[in-house]
Design a protein around this motif. Sequence first.
Motif, PDB file in Angstrom:
ATOM      1  N   ILE A  12       0.864  -1.178   0.000  1.00  0.00           N
ATOM      2  CA  ILE A  12       0.000   0.000   0.000  1.00  0.00           C
ATOM      3  C   ILE A  12       0.900   1.227   0.000  1.00  0.00           C
ATOM      4  CG2 ILE A  12      -1.773   1.308   1.217  1.00  0.00           C
ATOM      5  CD1 ILE A  12      -2.732  -1.282   2.475  1.00  0.00           C
ATOM      6  N   SER A  13       0.779   2.041  -1.042  1.00  0.00           N
ATOM      7  CA  SER A  13       1.539   3.290  -1.135  1.00  0.00           C
ATOM      8  C   SER A  13       0.761   4.390  -0.444  1.00  0.00           C
ATOM      9  CB  SER A  13       1.766   3.678  -2.598  1.00  0.00           C
ATOM     10  OG  SER A  13       2.542   2.702  -3.245  1.00  0.00           O
ATOM     11  N   LEU A  14       1.451   5.110   0.426  1.00  0.00           N
ATOM     12  CA  LEU A  14       0.821   6.166   1.202  1.00  0.00           C
ATOM     13  C   LEU A  14       1.227   7.541   0.691  1.00  0.00           C
ATOM     14  CD1 LEU A  14       1.561   4.746   4.767  1.00  0.00           C
ATOM     15  CD2 LEU A  14      -0.515   4.470   3.426  1.00  0.00           C
ATOM     16  N   PRO A  15       0.292   8.494   0.703  1.00  0.00           N
ATOM     17  CA  PRO A  15       0.663   9.862   0.346  1.00  0.00           C
ATOM     18  C   PRO A  15       1.529  10.464   1.462  1.00  0.00           C
ATOM     19  CG  PRO A  15      -1.599   9.814   1.103  1.00  0.00           C
ATOM     20  CD  PRO A  15      -1.119   8.385   1.046  1.00  0.00           C
ATOM     21  N   ARG A  16       2.298  11.454   1.133  1.00  0.00           N
ATOM     22  CA  ARG A  16       3.218  12.063   2.097  1.00  0.00           C
ATOM     23  C   ARG A  16       2.495  12.494   3.378  1.00  0.00           C
ATOM     24  NH1 ARG A  16       8.320  13.528   1.708  1.00  0.00           N
ATOM     25  NH2 ARG A  16       8.295  13.322  -0.547  1.00  0.00           N
ATOM     26  N   VAL A  17       1.282  13.014   3.249  1.00  0.00           N
ATOM     27  CA  VAL A  17       0.547  13.502   4.418  1.00  0.00           C
ATOM     28  C   VAL A  17       0.231  12.379   5.414  1.00  0.00           C
ATOM     29  CG1 VAL A  17      -1.754  13.299   3.398  1.00  0.00           C
ATOM     30  CG2 VAL A  17      -1.315  15.059   5.107  1.00  0.00           C
ATOM     31  N   MET A  18       0.235  11.131   4.985  1.00  0.00           N
ATOM     32  CA  MET A  18      -0.065   9.997   5.868  1.00  0.00           C
ATOM     33  C   MET A  18       1.188   9.272   6.355  1.00  0.00           C
ATOM     34  SD  MET A  18      -3.361   8.229   4.105  1.00  0.00           S
ATOM     35  CE  MET A  18      -4.796   9.190   3.665  1.00  0.00           C
ATOM     36  N   GLN A  19       2.326   9.571   5.785  1.00  0.00           N
ATOM     37  CA  GLN A  19       3.529   8.804   6.089  1.00  0.00           C
ATOM     38  C   GLN A  19       3.991   8.935   7.532  1.00  0.00           C
ATOM     39  OE1 GLN A  19       6.445   9.640   3.029  1.00  0.00           O
ATOM     40  NE2 GLN A  19       5.020   8.990   1.418  1.00  0.00           N
ATOM     41  N   SER A  20       3.842  10.105   8.135  1.00  0.00           N
ATOM     42  CA  SER A  20       4.281  10.255   9.528  1.00  0.00           C
ATOM     43  C   SER A  20       3.464   9.364  10.464  1.00  0.00           C
ATOM     44  CB  SER A  20       4.218  11.715   9.967  1.00  0.00           C
ATOM     45  OG  SER A  20       2.895  12.189   9.933  1.00  0.00           O
ATOM     46  N   ALA A  21       2.200   9.130  10.133  1.00  0.00           N
ATOM     47  CA  ALA A  21       1.344   8.252  10.944  1.00  0.00           C
ATOM     48  C   ALA A  21       1.691   6.785  10.753  1.00  0.00           C
ATOM     49  CB  ALA A  21      -0.128   8.493  10.609  1.00  0.00           C
ATOM     50  N   ALA A  22       2.531   6.494   9.760  1.00  0.00           N
ATOM     51  CA  ALA A  22       2.978   5.113   9.505  1.00  0.00           C
ATOM     52  C   ALA A  22       4.480   4.987   9.766  1.00  0.00           C
ATOM     53  CB  ALA A  22       2.651   4.728   8.070  1.00  0.00           C
ATOM     54  N   GLY A  23       4.966   5.761  10.705  1.00  0.00           N
ATOM     55  CA  GLY A  23       6.376   5.675  11.070  1.00  0.00           C
ATOM     56  C   GLY A  23       7.307   6.177   9.984  1.00  0.00           C
ATOM     57  N   GLY A  24       6.827   7.067   9.136  1.00  0.00           N
ATOM     58  CA  GLY A  24       7.654   7.625   8.073  1.00  0.00           C
ATOM     59  C   GLY A  24       7.729   6.776   6.821  1.00  0.00           C
ATOM     60  N   ARG A  25       7.000   5.679   6.795  1.00  0.00           N
ATOM     61  CA  ARG A  25       7.057   4.763   5.650  1.00  0.00           C
ATOM     62  C   ARG A  25       6.175   5.252   4.512  1.00  0.00           C
ATOM     63  NH1 ARG A  25       6.058  -1.005   8.101  1.00  0.00           N
ATOM     64  NH2 ARG A  25       6.704  -1.645   6.022  1.00  0.00           N
ATOM     65  N   SER A  26       6.674   5.110   3.295  1.00  0.00           N
ATOM     66  CA  SER A  26       5.890   5.485   2.116  1.00  0.00           C
ATOM     67  C   SER A  26       5.097   4.295   1.582  1.00  0.00           C
ATOM     68  CB  SER A  26       6.790   6.050   1.021  1.00  0.00           C
ATOM     69  OG  SER A  26       7.734   5.079   0.609  1.00  0.00           O
ATOM     70  N   THR A  27       5.514   3.089   1.951  1.00  0.00           N
ATOM     71  CA  THR A  27       4.825   1.862   1.531  1.00  0.00           C
ATOM     72  C   THR A  27       4.748   0.910   2.712  1.00  0.00           C
ATOM     73  OG1 THR A  27       5.695   2.090  -0.717  1.00  0.00           O
ATOM     74  CG2 THR A  27       4.836  -0.063  -0.112  1.00  0.00           C
ATOM     75  N   VAL A  28       3.582   0.303   2.875  1.00  0.00           N
ATOM     76  CA  VAL A  28       3.363  -0.678   3.933  1.00  0.00           C
ATOM     77  C   VAL A  28       2.851  -1.950   3.274  1.00  0.00           C
ATOM     78  CG1 VAL A  28       2.039  -1.238   6.003  1.00  0.00           C
ATOM     79  CG2 VAL A  28       2.835   1.114   5.634  1.00  0.00           C
ATOM     80  N   LEU A  29       3.423  -3.093   3.639  1.00  0.00           N
ATOM     81  CA  LEU A  29       3.001  -4.378   3.103  1.00  0.00           C
ATOM     82  C   LEU A  29       1.989  -5.009   4.058  1.00  0.00           C
ATOM     83  CD1 LEU A  29       3.590  -6.354   0.744  1.00  0.00           C
ATOM     84  CD2 LEU A  29       5.186  -7.506   2.290  1.00  0.00           C
ATOM     85  N   VAL A  30       0.841  -5.419   3.515  1.00  0.00           N
ATOM     86  CA  VAL A  30      -0.179  -6.108   4.311  1.00  0.00           C
ATOM     87  C   VAL A  30      -0.586  -7.382   3.580  1.00  0.00           C
ATOM     88  CG1 VAL A  30      -1.051  -3.965   5.322  1.00  0.00           C
ATOM     89  CG2 VAL A  30      -2.147  -4.887   3.271  1.00  0.00           C
ATOM     90  N   ARG A  31      -1.269  -8.264   4.291  1.00  0.00           N
ATOM     91  CA  ARG A  31      -1.828  -9.473   3.684  1.00  0.00           C
ATOM     92  C   ARG A  31      -3.336  -9.332   3.735  1.00  0.00           C
ATOM     93  NH1 ARG A  31      -0.960 -14.628   1.993  1.00  0.00           N
ATOM     94  NH2 ARG A  31       1.287 -14.418   2.139  1.00  0.00           N
ATOM     95  N   ALA A  32      -3.964  -9.436   2.561  1.00  0.00           N
ATOM     96  CA  ALA A  32      -5.412  -9.236   2.500  1.00  0.00           C
ATOM     97  C   ALA A  32      -5.980  -9.875   1.246  1.00  0.00           C
ATOM     98  CB  ALA A  32      -5.720  -7.745   2.513  1.00  0.00           C
ATOM     99  N   GLY A  33      -7.283 -10.136   1.280  1.00  0.00           N
ATOM    100  CA  GLY A  33      -7.983 -10.690   0.134  1.00  0.00           C
ATOM    101  C   GLY A  33      -8.855  -9.667  -0.579  1.00  0.00           C
ATOM    102  N   THR A  34      -9.189  -8.585   0.147  1.00  0.00           N
ATOM    103  CA  THR A  34      -9.987  -7.507  -0.444  1.00  0.00           C
ATOM    104  C   THR A  34      -9.368  -6.171  -0.049  1.00  0.00           C
ATOM    105  OG1 THR A  34     -11.461  -7.211   1.451  1.00  0.00           O
ATOM    106  CG2 THR A  34     -12.143  -8.846  -0.226  1.00  0.00           C
ATOM    107  N   VAL A  35      -9.804  -5.120  -0.721  1.00  0.00           N
ATOM    108  CA  VAL A  35      -9.316  -3.783  -0.388  1.00  0.00           C
ATOM    109  C   VAL A  35      -9.704  -3.423   1.042  1.00  0.00           C
ATOM    110  CG1 VAL A  35      -9.504  -1.337  -0.976  1.00  0.00           C
ATOM    111  CG2 VAL A  35      -9.278  -3.032  -2.798  1.00  0.00           C
ATOM    112  N   GLY A  36     -10.915  -3.763   1.452  1.00  0.00           N
ATOM    113  CA  GLY A  36     -11.343  -3.491   2.823  1.00  0.00           C
ATOM    114  C   GLY A  36     -10.470  -4.185   3.859  1.00  0.00           C
TER     115      GLY A  36
END
Length: 98
Positions: A12-36
């Motif tokens: 999941i690519s995050l916009p700059r405005v959300m990156q600080s809430a994700a520890g400064g990461r621009s991309t977070v890897l998750v495991r999922a079957g749907t977007v929700g």
Amino acid sequence: MDTTSTGTDVPISLPRVMQSAAGGRSTVLVRAGTVGEAVDALVDQHPDLSHLLLTPERDVNRFVNIYIDADDVRFLQGLDTTIVAGQRITLISAVAGG
């Protein structure tokens, strides 16, 4: 929601405005079957993203657009859109101003 045993790994690519809430990461890897499920997994990993992504009713904030590859999920099946291996989710935070 337990997404650890089902679905596929999706970045999941995050916009700059959300990156600080994700520890400064621009991309977070998750495991999922749907977007929700991917959104839920993202918020589980980075709870500070919750107020940026979701309303108190846990709907996607109207200022956030979610794309799977190049397709806006609003024109697919929304949060029920299925993710297949190799796809990427991109979050776009709408900017208003004048």
